[in-house]
Enzyme design. Structure first.
Site, PDB file in Angstrom:
ATOM      1  N   ASN A 149       0.798  -1.234  -0.092  1.00  0.00           N
ATOM      2  CA  ASN A 149       0.103   0.132   0.030  1.00  0.00           C
ATOM      3  C   ASN A 149       0.897   1.168   0.003  1.00  0.00           C
ATOM      4  O   ASN A 149       1.685   1.211   0.591  1.00  0.00           O
ATOM      5  CB  ASN A 149      -0.991  -0.027   1.278  1.00  0.00           C
ATOM      6  CG  ASN A 149      -2.146  -0.882   1.045  1.00  0.00           C
ATOM      7  OD1 ASN A 149      -2.625  -0.858  -0.083  1.00  0.00           O
ATOM      8  ND2 ASN A 149      -2.646  -1.391   1.999  1.00  0.00           N
ATOM      9  N   CYS A 171      -5.490  -5.510  -4.374  1.00  0.00           N
ATOM     10  CA  CYS A 171      -6.167  -5.256  -2.946  1.00  0.00           C
ATOM     11  C   CYS A 171      -7.122  -6.283  -2.776  1.00  0.00           C
ATOM     12  O   CYS A 171      -7.832  -6.898  -3.522  1.00  0.00           O
ATOM     13  CB  CYS A 171      -6.929  -3.970  -3.098  1.00  0.00           C
ATOM     14  SG  CYS A 171      -7.617  -3.166  -1.685  1.00  0.00           S
ATOM     15  N   HIS A 201      -8.825   1.853  -2.920  1.00  0.00           N
ATOM     16  CA  HIS A 201      -9.616   2.238  -1.612  1.00  0.00           C
ATOM     17  C   HIS A 201     -10.439   3.319  -2.076  1.00  0.00           C
ATOM     18  O   HIS A 201     -10.763   4.197  -1.155  1.00  0.00           O
ATOM     19  CB  HIS A 201      -8.457   2.554  -0.598  1.00  0.00           C
ATOM     20  CG  HIS A 201      -7.715   1.649  -0.063  1.00  0.00           C
ATOM     21  ND1 HIS A 201      -6.864   1.644   0.744  1.00  0.00           N
ATOM     22  CD2 HIS A 201      -7.786   0.076  -0.326  1.00  0.00           C
ATOM     23  CE1 HIS A 201      -6.097   0.402   1.207  1.00  0.00           C
ATOM     24  NE2 HIS A 201      -6.926  -0.592   0.231  1.00  0.00           N
ATOM     25  N   TYR A 255     -13.859   1.933   2.797  1.00  0.00           N
ATOM     26  CA  TYR A 255     -12.899   3.031   2.760  1.00  0.00           C
ATOM     27  C   TYR A 255     -13.599   4.425   2.559  1.00  0.00           C
ATOM     28  O   TYR A 255     -13.059   5.650   2.920  1.00  0.00           O
ATOM     29  CB  TYR A 255     -11.619   2.991   2.053  1.00  0.00           C
ATOM     30  CG  TYR A 255     -10.605   2.167   2.501  1.00  0.00           C
ATOM     31  CD1 TYR A 255      -9.492   2.636   3.188  1.00  0.00           C
ATOM     32  CD2 TYR A 255     -10.470   0.820   2.116  1.00  0.00           C
ATOM     33  CE1 TYR A 255      -8.482   1.768   3.729  1.00  0.00           C
ATOM     34  CE2 TYR A 255      -9.705  -0.066   2.592  1.00  0.00           C
ATOM     35  CZ  TYR A 255      -8.438   0.593   3.515  1.00  0.00           C
ATOM     36  OH  TYR A 255      -7.554  -0.355   3.819  1.00  0.00           O
TER      37      TYR A 255
END
Length: 442
Positions: A149, A171, A201, A255
């Site tokens: 990340n 992810c 995200h 997120y």
């Protein structure tokens, strides 16, 4: 059938048993001969512990996979077929600072969003570009599967500034959404398909299908009613205002709470901050418990406690992707890859997270066109933040770093951004050699 050589950089991570399990489950279609786990000197002890657990797992499965551990990255990379990255520059102490410094000033503290995401990118991108250089020399035909990340920014940095174009970001959030929605619908995940589009995200489910029939509205009603449940372990699960979900009309990811529920998320984070229980601090304690488990010579499988770490379905995401490339499966998976016109209004060389056809030549993004107007503006704003952050990480340009943080909607003030940036750069001085000119002026 020629055996594969796979290298995992950051091999001493607590996540590693996930990927070992994934390779074991898929051995019949993914014949791994050598798996090299690589780490740095500070991670030597953890690497040894994880390496021994990996060997026990392989032995239990009675498979001829050779597990190698090394601190010599170049030795490991030579002749590799696939390379996965799951590293953390500065270790968990850096993540703690990424969370606590913004919170000390009343801003969201999170490892990939806002100020924390900026600093993680500034630390990480130069290291990943060094790995990219080694790969270009030692394994130029290898695929790089990046799980580090902020995955979207790291992947874009390589595609825009690196040598290797065979790089895909990954992810576990989209696969977590698939699993949660399958559970909601009470069907096997293989019967669910979601058309994903957005950024890492910052991804949305545009359409949900069960057995080929669209069920988006049904899922939205359940989400509005608070029935979806937990998607990932590392995001506080606060229910959405029902009318907001209905108005949004597409599936948000966990997120999005940092943007659409900022006040509540900040309140929760500040409460944890005051108790010394930020997510990073909890993860550090959890890591300690996990490695105590991993040292048990009788442990020869991935312990269930690992799911608390936030890495659930990592093996399903990473190993599924590698298997699909190797076997030219041409199935559909959400990954981070070059936009190339998939989403209108985002530069072709920028990375998006989108459903793709996975082939032996890599991912082919499914065409999305315009994002829905209700989310397009936010996605564009975050993409501006990402692009300028990447440029700042590569050049060490303080002005660009400040601009990026000011653009980010979780800060959105040049004065506050400067206060945060100055303090966070100083706290990360050891890991930011590209900012030497800035530090020399102080």
């Amino acid at each position: 059938m020629k055996g594969l050589k796979i290298v995992t950089i950051g091999g001493g991570s607590s996540y590693t048993p996930e990927i070992i399990e994934g390779f074991i489950k898929r051995y019949d279609e993914l014949p791994v001969k050598e798996l090299w786990l690589v780490d740095i000197a500070e991670g030597k002890e953890k690497l040894a512990i994880v390496g021994n657990l990996a060997k026990r797992m392989v032995k239990k499965a009675n498979l001829p996979i050779e597990i190698h551990t090394t601190l010599d990255r170049r030795e490991a990379l030579s002749g590799a077929d696939f390379v996965t990255t799951q590293l953390r520059v500065g270790l968990l102490d850096a993540r703690i600072r990424d969370e606590r410094i913004p919170l000390s000033h009343g801003y969201i503290g999170q490892e990939t969003n806002g100020a924390g995401g900026l600093l993680k990118a500034l630390r990480t991108i130069p290291v990943i570009l060094d790995i990219d250089k080694d790969m270009a020399e030692l394994c130029p035909n290898a695929w790089l599967i990046n799980f580090t990340n902020p995955s979207g920014m790291v992947t874009e940095a390589i595609l825009r500034y690196g040598k290797n174009k065979k790089v895909i970001g990954l992810c576990n959030v989209p696969i977590g959404m698939e699993m949660a929605i399958a559970n909601l619908l009470q069907i096997d995940p293989s019967r669910v398909r979601i058309d994903f589009a957005g950024l890492n995200h910052m991804i949305f489910g545009l359409h949900v299908y069960a057995d080929g029939e669209e069920v988006t509205q049904r899922v939205l009603k359940d989400i509005a009613a608070g029935n979806l449940g937990e998607v990932v372990k590392n995001i506080i699960n606060i229910n959405w205002v029902p009318e907001f979900v209905t108005g949004l009309g597409i599936i948000p990811c966990p997120y999005h709470r940092y943007y659409f529920k900022k006040d509540e998320m900040l309140e929760k984070e500040l409460e944890e901050f005051r108790k010394g229980e930020t997510r990073a601090e909890l993860v550090k304690n959890l890591e300690k418990e996990l490695f105590e488990l991993y040292q048990d010579p009788n442990l020869d499988s991935k312990p269930p406690q690992l799911e608390k770490r936030g890495g659930a379905y990592y093996s399903d995401a990473a190993c599924r992707l590698i298997t699909s490339i190797y076997n030219d499966k041409r199935d559909i998976q959400p990954v981070d890859t070059r936009n190339n016109g998939a989403i209108n209004g985002i530069p072709a060389d920028s990375v998006v997270e989108v459903s793709c056809l996975i082939t032996k030549d890599g991912p082919k993004p499914l065409q999305v066109g315009e994002l829905p107007v209700q989310v397009n503006g936010l996605v564009q704003q975050i993409k501006s933040f990402e692009r300028i952050t990447i440029d700042a990480a590569v050049t060490g340009d303080y002005n660009l770093a400040l601009l990026a943080l000011t653009i980010n909607p979780l800060v959105a003030s040049d004065k506050s951004a400067k206060l945060l940036l100055d303090e966070m750069l100083e706290a990360n001085r050891t890991y930011l050699p590209q900012f030497k000119e800035y530090f020399s002026r102080k």
